[in-house]
Enzyme design. Structure first.
Site, PDB file in Angstrom:
ATOM      1  N   SER A   1       1.482  -5.588  -0.494  1.00  0.00           N
ATOM      2  CA  SER A   1       0.341  -6.424  -0.090  1.00  0.00           C
ATOM      3  C   SER A   1       0.723  -7.614   0.775  1.00  0.00           C
ATOM      4  CB  SER A   1      -0.405  -6.920  -1.334  1.00  0.00           C
ATOM      5  OG  SER A   1      -1.200  -5.889  -1.871  1.00  0.00           O
TER       6      SER A   1
ATOM      7  N   LYS B   1      -0.886  -8.075   4.172  1.00  0.00           N
ATOM      8  CA  LYS B   1      -2.159  -8.734   4.437  1.00  0.00           C
ATOM      9  C   LYS B   1      -2.011 -10.012   5.263  1.00  0.00           C
ATOM     10  CE  LYS B   1      -4.105  -6.397   0.500  1.00  0.00           C
ATOM     11  NZ  LYS B   1      -4.186  -6.330  -0.962  1.00  0.00           N
TER      12      LYS B   1
ATOM     13  N   SER C   1      -6.048 -10.457  -3.563  1.00  0.00           N
ATOM     14  CA  SER C   1      -5.327  -9.388  -2.859  1.00  0.00           C
ATOM     15  C   SER C   1      -6.133  -8.092  -2.822  1.00  0.00           C
ATOM     16  CB  SER C   1      -3.958  -9.138  -3.499  1.00  0.00           C
ATOM     17  OG  SER C   1      -3.115  -8.406  -2.638  1.00  0.00           O
TER      18      SER C   1
ATOM     19  N   LYS D   1       1.785 -15.311   0.046  1.00  0.00           N
ATOM     20  CA  LYS D   1       1.299 -13.989  -0.376  1.00  0.00           C
ATOM     21  C   LYS D   1       2.300 -13.225  -1.229  1.00  0.00           C
ATOM     22  CE  LYS D   1      -1.939 -10.966  -0.505  1.00  0.00           C
ATOM     23  NZ  LYS D   1      -1.447 -10.595  -1.850  1.00  0.00           N
TER      24      LYS D   1
END
Length: 549
Positions: free
Chosen positions: A138, A141, A195, A327
């Site tokens: 993730s 992103k 997320s 993140k």
């Protein structure tokens, strides 16, 4: 004819002597500070160079080594603009730069791929397998959000479609529903805070349809268009080992990146105010459309309560006091991943970890950030466009002065181990094409010169070890000297010094010279008359003598 020739010669001599006398009173053109090859011990006080007059503004970006901080041989930017090697997100490929000297005391990191950089200059402070291929999960992103911001405005309203059904059941989700309306900014919150893979698909579809101006585009086509935009964005930002096949990071063998590339993406991400604000939020509670359709029951909106997955910014045992984002990520293939940002004083750092474990990704990220903050110091060696050194000139128009400033096109900002800050030595070497060495060993730069022209190399050493070498440029246009501008310079200098002690001495010298020349001319004239008179008196005597003979 001889008389006229003598007068012309005498007047020429007078003019030359007068100009020479004028020149005798001018200041010496070369001082110790103007020597071309110098060594400057330490860098204390050099941070104040940012207050110097911006004669011509400089990189940058930046390059993969200290050399590239000057960003090639382009002409510096004009006064009034600002340009540094740190600063705005790149519109052209960037590269991170190696730190000049590695600080001692680096922590032990168990994650397989790691990078620690300065957020603004891109200086690498710690590296471990940073360019090796990894699966980003993730953390993908980050670049998804960057592409979205290239096409959509935060306050735009978008509508959720069937793309939310295209995520796997084990994906992390924000919880969107079909036909729901929400702002792009809140969809980005759904992407980054909980997320949400569903948020990733919603944003990818909206972006692709706008980019292609096709509201009826299928999601399969949307995903192809959007991932193409992601790969182009990665290339634009200088990525060296990345390829993306989806907007959310769910595992795919052809969806990969590396710590180096993710650090580049994170730099650009944190320079976007909207994204940086979202990613610093511990949680979000509110309506997805910001209540814009509260009075219209036919419009579907939702209220959300999202909590960040980033333990460095939330209230828990792993919270890090200086953390600002960004993140997390996890898949079995990627391991525990974390890209983190932090700010302390005037330092902003980004750490990147892939293929780690829990809770090590939290504790090791904090230790790595502490290592950067405690062992490195931000040093601005030269402000953008400020003179590195004034170099003496030769064969130049003296009306423009006797020196030319050497400048970088960008501010030279770097990070050094704290105990090495005062050990930096600088040597300036003039390029052979511009170099003139005089008998006393003084090196000068020959005119003409064009502003922004590369004329020198600056070498930095620490404790005798060369750590960086960068090009330096002429900070001004310099014309070639001519007899006319030299005469004008002489006259201007004379009148500017006329009522000074030097000027008065010069006047006395000129008067003495003129008196001497006058006496020479008078003597020449008087001597000429005597010779002509003697010749006239002797001639008749000879003629009479001959007749008597």
């Amino acid at each position: 004819m001889k008389k006229r020739w003598h007068k012309v010669l005498a007047l020429t001599l007078a003019a030359a002597l007068c100009l020479g006398a004028v020149g005798c009173g001018k200041d010496e053109g070369t001082t110790e500070e103007q020597q071309v090859t110098t060594e400057t011990e330490g860098t204390e006080g050099q941070e104040n160079t940012e207050n110097q007059e911006n004669q011509e503004d400089a990189s940058a970006d930046q390059a993969a080594s200290g050399e590239d901080q000057a960003e090639g041989a382009k002409e510096p930017e004009t006064e009034g603009e600002t340009s540094e090697t740190e600063g705005a997100a790149a519109a052209s490929p960037m590269a991170l730069q190696e730190v000049w000297l590695q600080a001692d005391g680096a922590p032990t990191i168990t994650a397989e791929s790691v990078l620690l950089i300065d957020q603004e200059s891109g200086t690498i402070l710690y590296e471990k397998n940073a360019k090796e291929k990894i699966y980003p999960a993730s953390v993908t992103k980050i670049i998804t959000a960057l592409v979205v911001m290239d096409y959509l405005q935060p306050d735009e309203i978008i509508t959720v479609g069937t793309e939310i059904n295209e995520v796997t059941l084990d994906s992390s989700k924000a919880g969107h529903v079909l036909n729901e309306k929400l702002t792009v900014e809140n969809a980005l919150r759904g992407l980054l805070i909980p997320s949400g893979n569903d948020s990733a698909n919603v944003l990818a579809a909206a972006t692709a349809r706008k980019a292609e101006n096709d509201e009826d585009m299928s999601f399969a086509k949307c995903e192809a268009v959007f991932t193409d935009l992601m790969n182009k964005k990665a290339e634009e930002l200088g990525a060296v080992n990345s390829h993306f096949t989806n907007a959310h990071g769910y595992h795919d063998e052809n969806h990969y990146s590396c710590a180096y590339d993710m650090a580049l993406f994170a730099m650009a991400f944190m320079q976007n105010e909207t994204l940086a604000e979202i990613i610093s939020e511990k949680s979000f509670s509110g309506n997805g459309a910001d209540g814009q359709f509260a009075d219209d029951p036919e419009v579907i909106t939702q209220d959300y309560n999202w909590v960040s997955h980033n333990y460095l910014i939330t209230d828990n045992e792993y919270q890090y006091a200086y953390a600002t984002g960004i993140k997390t990520g996890f898949t079995d293939e990627a391991g525990e991943c974390l890209t983190a940002s932090a700010e302390k004083g005037d330092m902003k750092l980004i750490s990147v970890m892939f293929k780690g474990s829990d809770p090590a990704r939290w504790t090791e990220s904090a230790s790595l950030l502490d290592y950067g903050f405690n062992n490195y110091t931000r040093v601005e060696l030269t402000a953008a466009g400020a003179a590195i050194e004034e170099v003496p000139l030769t064969k130049h128009n003296k009306l423009q002065g006797d020196t030319v400033p050497l400048v970088y096109q960008n501010a030279l900002v770097t990070y050094l181990p704290t105990d090495a800050v005062n050990s930096v030595e600088t040597t300036v070497t003039i390029l052979d094409d511009y170099k003139v060495e005089e008998k006393d060993g003084t090196v000068k730069v020959k005119a003409p010169l064009t502003k922004g022209e590369e004329i020198a190399t600056v070498t930095y050493t620490i404790d005798g070890k060369e750590v960086a070498q960068m090009p330096a440029y002429a900070g001004a246009d310099i014309e070639k000297g001519t007899i006319f501008n030299n005469i004008w310079y002489g006259l201007k200098t004379f009148f500017s010094h006329l009522f000074s002690l030097k000027g008065l001495i010069t006047v006395v010298v000129i008067v003495v010279i003129l008196v001497i020349i006058y006496l020479i001319l008078k003597r020449m004239r008087y001597g000429g008359h005597r010779r002509r008179g003697a010749y006239t008196l002797k001639s008749p005597s000879r003629r009479r003598g001959r007749r008597r003979w």
